[in-house]
Design a protein around this motif. Structure first.
Motif, mmCIF file in Angstrom:
data_model
loop_
_atom_site.group_PDB
_atom_site.id
_atom_site.type_symbol
_atom_site.label_atom_id
_atom_site.label_comp_id
_atom_site.label_asym_id
_atom_site.label_seq_id
_atom_site.Cartn_x
_atom_site.Cartn_y
_atom_site.Cartn_z
ATOM 1 N N GLY A 263 30.562 44.096 137.977
ATOM 2 C CA GLY A 263 31.181 45.403 138.050
ATOM 3 C C GLY A 263 29.946 46.413 137.726
ATOM 4 N N THR A 264 30.350 47.306 137.413
ATOM 5 C CA THR A 264 29.454 48.451 137.019
ATOM 6 C C THR A 264 30.122 49.377 135.816
ATOM 7 N N ASP A 265 29.123 49.734 135.094
ATOM 8 C CA ASP A 265 29.584 51.074 134.069
ATOM 9 C C ASP A 265 29.202 52.369 134.528
ATOM 10 N N ALA A 266 28.531 52.514 135.451
ATOM 11 C CA ALA A 266 28.323 53.774 136.160
ATOM 12 C C ALA A 266 28.283 53.680 137.828
ATOM 13 N N TRP A 267 29.421 54.176 138.247
ATOM 14 C CA TRP A 267 29.529 54.547 139.550
ATOM 15 C C TRP A 267 29.177 56.006 139.834
ATOM 16 N N LEU A 268 27.981 56.190 140.366
ATOM 17 C CA LEU A 268 27.399 57.550 140.132
ATOM 18 C C LEU A 268 28.307 58.806 140.944
ATOM 19 N N ALA A 269 28.998 58.362 142.161
ATOM 20 C CA ALA A 269 29.784 59.173 142.844
ATOM 21 C C ALA A 269 30.915 59.674 142.168
ATOM 22 N N LYS A 270 31.484 58.959 141.017
ATOM 23 C CA LYS A 270 32.843 59.047 140.263
ATOM 24 C C LYS A 270 32.176 59.925 139.044
ATOM 25 N N GLY A 271 30.997 60.279 139.020
ATOM 26 C CA GLY A 271 30.625 61.150 137.710
ATOM 27 C C GLY A 271 30.307 60.347 136.576
ATOM 28 N N SER A 278 22.552 50.214 131.942
ATOM 29 C CA SER A 278 23.779 50.008 132.972
ATOM 30 C C SER A 278 23.392 49.375 134.301
ATOM 31 N N ILE A 279 24.529 48.748 134.590
ATOM 32 C CA ILE A 279 24.602 48.414 135.879
ATOM 33 C C ILE A 279 24.999 49.450 136.935
ATOM 34 N N VAL A 280 24.223 50.374 137.515
ATOM 35 C CA VAL A 280 24.473 51.319 138.281
ATOM 36 C C VAL A 280 24.998 51.158 139.839
ATOM 37 N N LEU A 281 26.140 51.669 140.175
ATOM 38 C CA LEU A 281 26.583 51.499 141.474
ATOM 39 C C LEU A 281 26.375 53.015 142.433
ATOM 40 N N ILE A 282 25.812 52.711 143.629
ATOM 41 C CA ILE A 282 25.756 53.536 144.577
ATOM 42 C C ILE A 282 26.206 52.690 145.939
ATOM 43 N N ASN A 287 28.252 56.166 153.425
ATOM 44 C CA ASN A 287 29.499 56.666 153.281
ATOM 45 C C ASN A 287 29.752 57.533 152.109
ATOM 46 N N GLU A 288 28.666 57.488 151.211
ATOM 47 C CA GLU A 288 28.701 58.235 150.008
ATOM 48 C C GLU A 288 27.334 58.746 149.786
ATOM 49 N N PRO A 289 27.198 60.001 150.337
ATOM 50 C CA PRO A 289 25.900 60.819 149.990
ATOM 51 C C PRO A 289 25.982 61.467 148.721
ATOM 52 N N VAL A 290 27.318 61.604 148.184
ATOM 53 C CA VAL A 290 27.235 62.233 146.540
ATOM 54 C C VAL A 290 26.531 61.200 145.921
ATOM 55 N N GLY A 291 26.849 60.053 145.749
ATOM 56 C CA GLY A 291 26.466 59.016 144.728
ATOM 57 C C GLY A 291 24.582 58.836 145.062
ATOM 58 N N VAL A 292 24.278 58.880 146.392
ATOM 59 C CA VAL A 292 22.842 58.842 146.502
ATOM 60 C C VAL A 292 22.166 60.055 146.018
ATOM 61 N N ALA A 293 22.692 61.223 146.357
ATOM 62 C CA ALA A 293 22.114 62.261 145.904
ATOM 63 C C ALA A 293 22.116 62.341 144.219
ATOM 64 N N GLU A 294 23.012 61.916 143.541
ATOM 65 C CA GLU A 294 22.918 61.800 141.967
ATOM 66 C C GLU A 294 21.954 60.872 141.457
#
Length: 328
Positions: A263-271, A278-282, A287-294
């Protein structure tokens, strides 16, 4: 410990590039097949067997390092076993412990599986999902990552959760990723993300994604692995649920394939903000430019620490095997 894991990773990278990961374009009789394989001094857990151009092959995992490989059976002492027998045989290994930990969180409808690595790590494990998409690969993830770590970490590790449909529709992007790996600029852990990545805009979560009625989970898992092998990719021992959605029955279905849900404890697009380990998810599918920008902003913020090797990217296998190896 980190030095040992990095050394093993570099040696494996050199070895695998010297041999090259074969493209198995004529796979037949691909099936789940469990057993113990031994080639001194290393034990392996056999997960699959198949044939290609008349030759038999095993897909195996090292239960201590979680590294997978494909090899011909003739070089190994082999004994067929059930998965429960293997989990008992290697009960203190990172592999068996990670499977058990994932099953403990199986009741969660979202984000079941391994969510984070070692809290003492100064850095993160980056995972990027490649769900089916009509948009091209978001290459900024990779170019900025390579640029940010070029003086301190090469190849840069990343785990890509890849779906079968994405592979079919994005051949040019897939070749680009493979070239980056061949140039030793990145090191990719290929994570199974199901074949079709079914999703409905109207169904509730309990009937959505892989929980949609009529889903053939064996097709979703095994056809993805077969296509990976055909494309010259080495399947890892990890699985990520589409939408991070599952139920207890589905989690056990995946672990019964010998795969570890992540899973993940840090889905960046969800803040969600990453912590140490952390296992980070982007999403890298456009489809998710917000997460990439973060993520790019995070790289910029951590630039001074990266330069001092005080904040690094970790190989997903490394962070999981260190978390679950040995006695706790």
């Amino acid at each position: 410990m980190r030095f040992k894991c990095l050394l093993l990773l570099v040696l494996f990278f050199i070895f695998s590039n010297a041999r090259g990961q074969a493209n198995f374009e004529h796979i037949i009789n691909y099936s789940v097949y469990y057993g113990w394989a031994h080639n001194a001094p290393q034990d392996w857990v056999v997960l699959r067997k198949f044939e290609n151009r008349g030759k038999p092959y095993f897909l195996m995992v090292n239960p201590q390092t979680l590294q997978t490989k494909v090899d011909e059976p003739a070089a190994y002492q082999f004994k067929p076993m059930t998965l429960p027998q293997l989990r008992g045989m290697f009960k203190n290994s990172a592999y068996a412990r990670a499977l058990g930990e994932a099953e403990k969180k199986s009741v969660m409808i979202q984000n079941a599986g391994i969510e984070r690595g070692i809290p003492t790590e100064m850095g993160i494990s980056l995972t990027a999902d490649l769900c089916p998409s009509h948009r091209p690969l978001d290459k900024r993830i990779f170019t900025d990552m390579i640029s940010g770590f070029q003086k301190v970490e090469r190849p840069v590790p990343i785990a890509l959760s890849i779906s079968g449909v994405w592979m079919q529709r994005h051949q040019a992007d897939l070749q680009w990723l493979k070239q980056l790996q061949q140039k030793q600029e990145i090191y990719i852990t290929w994570v199974n993300h199901s074949f079709t990545h079914r999703v409905s805009a109207s169904r509730p979560l309990k009937e959505n994604f892989l929980l949609e009625p009529g889903t053939n989970i064996s097709y979703e898992v095994l056809e993805t692995e077969k296509l990976m092998l055909k494309e010259g990719l080495l399947p890892s021992v990890f699985f990520r649920f589409p939408g991070l959605v599952s139920d207890q029955q589905l989690v056990y279905a995946i672990t019964n394939f010998g795969l570890i849900p992540i899973g993940t404890d840090a889905w960046l697009a969800k803040g969600q903000h990453p912590q140490a380990g952390s296992i980070v998810l982007i999403h890298g599918n456009g489809n998710e430019p917000v997460g990439v920008a973060e993520f790019i902003k995070l790289l910029q913020q951590k630039a001074p620490s990266i330069a001092k090797k005080q904040w690094l990217l970790y190989d997903l296998r490394e962070t999981v095997d260190e978390e679950f190896e040995g006695s706790h």
